[in-house]
Design an enzyme around this catalytic site. Sequence first.
Site, PDB file in Angstrom:
ATOM      1  N   ASP A  11       0.856  -1.179   0.000  1.00  0.00           N
ATOM      2  CA  ASP A  11       0.000   0.000   0.000  1.00  0.00           C
ATOM      3  C   ASP A  11       0.901   1.241   0.000  1.00  0.00           C
ATOM      4  O   ASP A  11       2.133   1.146  -0.171  1.00  0.00           O
ATOM      5  CB  ASP A  11      -1.030  -0.041   1.141  1.00  0.00           C
ATOM      6  CG  ASP A  11      -0.455   0.273   2.518  1.00  0.00           C
ATOM      7  OD1 ASP A  11       0.777   0.493   2.633  1.00  0.00           O
ATOM      8  OD2 ASP A  11      -1.238   0.301   3.484  1.00  0.00           O
ATOM      9  N   CYS A  68       3.014  -3.076   4.082  1.00  0.00           N
ATOM     10  CA  CYS A  68       2.169  -1.940   4.437  1.00  0.00           C
ATOM     11  C   CYS A  68       2.859  -1.227   5.596  1.00  0.00           C
ATOM     12  O   CYS A  68       4.039  -1.465   5.848  1.00  0.00           O
ATOM     13  CB  CYS A  68       0.732  -2.357   4.740  1.00  0.00           C
ATOM     14  SG  CYS A  68       0.466  -3.308   6.248  1.00  0.00           S
ATOM     15  N   THR A  70       2.496  -1.472   8.863  1.00  0.00           N
ATOM     16  CA  THR A  70       2.891  -2.382   9.938  1.00  0.00           C
ATOM     17  C   THR A  70       3.127  -3.811   9.470  1.00  0.00           C
ATOM     18  O   THR A  70       3.680  -4.614  10.228  1.00  0.00           O
ATOM     19  CB  THR A  70       1.764  -2.444  10.991  1.00  0.00           C
ATOM     20  OG1 THR A  70       0.586  -2.943  10.337  1.00  0.00           O
ATOM     21  CG2 THR A  70       1.494  -1.078  11.603  1.00  0.00           C
ATOM     22  N   GLY A  71       2.664  -4.150   8.295  1.00  0.00           N
ATOM     23  CA  GLY A  71       2.646  -5.536   7.827  1.00  0.00           C
ATOM     24  C   GLY A  71       1.448  -6.313   8.344  1.00  0.00           C
ATOM     25  O   GLY A  71       1.183  -7.428   7.883  1.00  0.00           O
ATOM     26  N   HIS A 101       9.079 -23.493  10.314  1.00  0.00           N
ATOM     27  CA  HIS A 101       7.940 -24.053  11.049  1.00  0.00           C
ATOM     28  C   HIS A 101       6.615 -23.924  10.304  1.00  0.00           C
ATOM     29  O   HIS A 101       5.754 -24.789  10.438  1.00  0.00           O
ATOM     30  CB  HIS A 101       7.790 -23.347  12.404  1.00  0.00           C
ATOM     31  CG  HIS A 101       8.872 -23.690  13.375  1.00  0.00           C
ATOM     32  ND1 HIS A 101       8.801 -23.398  14.718  1.00  0.00           N
ATOM     33  CD2 HIS A 101      10.078 -24.297  13.194  1.00  0.00           C
ATOM     34  CE1 HIS A 101       9.901 -23.818  15.332  1.00  0.00           C
ATOM     35  NE2 HIS A 101      10.697 -24.357  14.421  1.00  0.00           N
ATOM     36  N   HIS A 136       6.140 -30.473  11.672  1.00  0.00           N
ATOM     37  CA  HIS A 136       5.423 -29.273  11.216  1.00  0.00           C
ATOM     38  C   HIS A 136       4.466 -29.566  10.063  1.00  0.00           C
ATOM     39  O   HIS A 136       3.589 -28.755   9.776  1.00  0.00           O
ATOM     40  CB  HIS A 136       6.426 -28.202  10.766  1.00  0.00           C
ATOM     41  CG  HIS A 136       7.407 -27.838  11.834  1.00  0.00           C
ATOM     42  ND1 HIS A 136       7.034 -27.212  13.008  1.00  0.00           N
ATOM     43  CD2 HIS A 136       8.747 -28.026  11.922  1.00  0.00           C
ATOM     44  CE1 HIS A 136       8.101 -27.037  13.768  1.00  0.00           C
ATOM     45  NE2 HIS A 136       9.158 -27.526  13.134  1.00  0.00           N
TER      46      HIS A 136
END
Length: 147
Positions: A11, A68, A70-71, A101, A136
């Site tokens: 963004d 973005c 903050t992610g 993981h 995992h």
Amino acid sequence: MSAETIVIACDHGGIDMKALLKADLESAGYEILDLGTDSEDSVDYPDFAYALTSAINGGKASRGILICGTGIGISIAANRNPNIRAAVVHDALSARLCREHNDANVLCLGARLIGPEVARDCLDIFLKTAFGGGRHIQRVEKLSNLN
Ligand code: RB5
């Protein structure tokens, strides 16, 4: 052998970081599918997350990068797709563990939270680290099976 295509989108909060990482990836020989945005005009991060997940679902790329402020928002949007495992990463350890993981296929970065060198480090580790498999596997399989 043809180069791997990496899809990337952001963004308005992530345009500088996208340009930096795109240039790094091109220098490293990757093909880049850049879905924007490319200006500081305000946009809605889900639109760019959904464009990227559509590209992965359509087979245009198998791995992606979303940025973005903050992610966080862009990762929430991406993770609504059951084939997507988008991880917000802040450092080398989270970059390594999201691959080992969680078999993350989308790296999410917060351009207002981490600097460019940390972002480069995270991307490098994300791309180089293999899924650990073993215990995992069934956990990751359950992420795509919501029933
Ligand atoms: C945009 O102002 C900002 O909300 C966005 O980049 C992101 O941080 C959302 O999670």
